[in-house]
Design an enzyme around this catalytic site. Structure first.
Site, PDB file in Angstrom:
ATOM      1  N   GLY A 114       0.749  -1.138  -0.015  1.00 32.25           N
ATOM      2  CA  GLY A 114       0.072  -0.033   0.038  1.00 32.25           C
ATOM      3  C   GLY A 114       0.696   1.199   0.059  1.00 32.25           C
ATOM      4  O   GLY A 114       0.171   2.430   0.001  1.00 32.25           O
ATOM      5  N   CYS A 124     -12.789   3.224 -28.602  1.00 28.53           N
ATOM      6  CA  CYS A 124     -14.363   3.650 -28.980  1.00 28.53           C
ATOM      7  C   CYS A 124     -15.075   4.399 -27.743  1.00 28.53           C
ATOM      8  O   CYS A 124     -16.335   3.956 -27.607  1.00 28.53           O
ATOM      9  CB  CYS A 124     -14.991   2.854 -29.822  1.00 28.53           C
ATOM     10  SG  CYS A 124     -13.951   2.233 -31.202  1.00 28.53           S
TER      11      CYS A 124
END
Ligand code: LLP
Length: 446
Positions: free
Chosen positions: A265, A375
């Site tokens: 982390g 797209c």
């Protein structure tokens, strides 16, 4: 240093240097040359940088510190990490498979996952992974079933009922949710009470599972060696880790266990102006917190860094295909990759920098939005970037700090083949993952 200054060299891999013509070299090789040779998009990893981060992690945390393979995994990466003395954290059967295929010894692997299947647990037991991190009561039931008849059967990675004959008990850790919330994107926060991971302290589940595991240890079925907590990812402050240690210590002290794992982390700087603690500072803060919580010095305290090992060793190279000025304020620069090789901006709103490796020292005065070839309008790589004014179609454009969770989260959306990855060092480049081909795109179709 502002957003329009030349790219901040602190964001670049360790061996970065300026070549005679002003271009950026990593591992002794010019990046534009690499793009020409291997094609684009291309993940370039500075091997020296990777090794340096692994060595730092081993020096700071000691034996057992594990690289979280989800950040970036391939055979070469698994081998490199192992050569540098780290263990490997795998969180699925697939990651386990790759780690084993790279010939990392099974006892250097830690099996994670919040929904380990019977097959995954069976495979882990069959090869004898170093640690299994228990995450749920259902998983514990599975583990217990598989281990039920340990005296008579033998593990194999196939499908049958299983168990080992050699009498060694699997070493397990239990994942505890300490109830510590970190300042990170909600999708990558895991230490809070409302989490799908681990056993919560607040709910009483942690106490319950520890009772059960102590019983299983006493019966000789498993060996509970320690507890584990992972707070979240891209965490910039050390205070939550210290707080978690305080909470876990109260739990831990009476159990007499020998290992405590604080997860991964640690955050990294992605853009100009961000700073993050080093792996060494992180380890020192955690150790200090352990000491002030009264935990014994003999305790094995380790972690599972992923991002902080790989992120800044990696740079992605793209080729600019179109430059479209749609208004006074907005110019779209389209490159030949996008959300399929870096979904982090779409998923988490993550920010990145862009620059042109051919003129590393140039002012980046032109505001642009760097987009991919997919797209949809959300296909953004750098929402608000700056590049040199003379950026042109055909240029190689780079995004630094893309070594973590880019290649590993890459997809084939729009049937765009996944990029290759190269390791560079001392003037040599080796392709560690080859580029997918159109043939690969139909390999699985029937
Ligand atoms: N240990 C455990 C149990 C984990 O779940 C994780 C990450 C790590 C270690 C390594 O964390 P790191 O040091 O890399 O922060 N896809 C997201 C990150 C997800 C992290 C999931 N778990 C992203 O791109 O930001």
């Amino acid at each position: 240093m502002g957003p329009t200054s030349p790219i901040d060299t602190a964001l670049l891999p360790m061996t970065s240097e300026v070549g005679p013509e002003g271009g950026l070299r990593v591992g002794g090789i010019d990046l534009v040359e690499l793009a020409d040779r291997f094609g684009t998009p291309l993940f370039v990893y500075d091997e020296d940088h990777l090794r340096a981060r692994c060595r730092e992690a081993v020096a700071a945390w000691g034996e057992g510190v594990a690289y979280a393979t989800k950040a970036f995994l391939c055979l070469a990466m698994a081998r490199l990490v192992h050569e540098e003395g780290m263990w490997l954290d795998v969180s699925t059967g697939g990651e386990l498979h790759v780690a084993l295929a790279s010939e990392v010894p099974a006892d250097r692997l830690v099996l994670h996952g919040n929904n380990k299947s019977m097959e995954e647990i069976r495979a882990a037991l069959a090869v004898g992974v170093g640690r299994i991190v228990v995450d749920s009561f259902d998983e514990l039931d599975r583990l217990e079933n598989l281990l039920a008849d340990r005296s008579t059967s033998t593990f194999d990675s196939g499908t049958g009922p299983t168990v080992r004959t050699n009498g060694t008990r699997p070493k397990v850790l239990v994942r505890i949710t300490p109830g510590v919330e970190v300042h990170a994107h909600e999708f990558v926060r895991t230490g809070q009470d409302d989490s799908k991971f681990g056993f919560g302290i607040a709910s009483g589940a942690a106490e319950q599972v520890l009772d059960r595991l102590s019983g299983l240890t006493a019966e000789g079925i498993v060996e509970l060696v320690g507890i584990h907590a992972h707070l979240g990812s891209q965490v910039f402050e050390l205070e939550p880790f210290e707080r978690a240690i305080g909470i876990l210590a109260r739990f831990f002290a009476p159990l007499g266990l020998s290992e405590l794992v604080i997860g991964g982390g640690l955050g990294v700087a992605y853009v100009t102006g961000e700073t993050a603690p080093t792996i060494t500072e992180w380890a020192m803060a955690v150790r200090r917190a352990c000491r002030s919580a009264g935990l014994p010095d003999s305790l094995r305290v380790t972690a599972e860094p992923g991002r902080s090992i790989v992120a800044s060793s990696g740079v992605t190279l793209y080729r600019v295909g179109t430059v479209k000025r749609v208004s006074e304020r907005r110019t779209y620069v389209s490159v030949d990759g996008g959300m399929s090789d870096n979904p982090r901006p779409v998923l988490y709103g993550s920010g990145y920098e862009a620059f042109l490796p051919r003129e590393i020292g140039a002012e980046r005065t032109k505001p642009v939005r760097v987009v991919g070839k997919h797209c949809e309008s959300g296909d953004v790589i750098v929402a608000d970037g700056y590049v040199p004014d003379d950026l042109a179609v055909g240029d190689v454009l780079a995004t630094p700090v893309t070594g973590a969770y880019g290649h590993s989260m890459a997809s084939n959306y729009n049937k765009v083949p996944r990029p290759s990855a190269v390791f560079v060092t001392e003037g040599r480049a080796r392709e560690v993952v080859r580029r997918e081909t159109y043939a690969d795109l139909i390999r699985l179709d029937t």
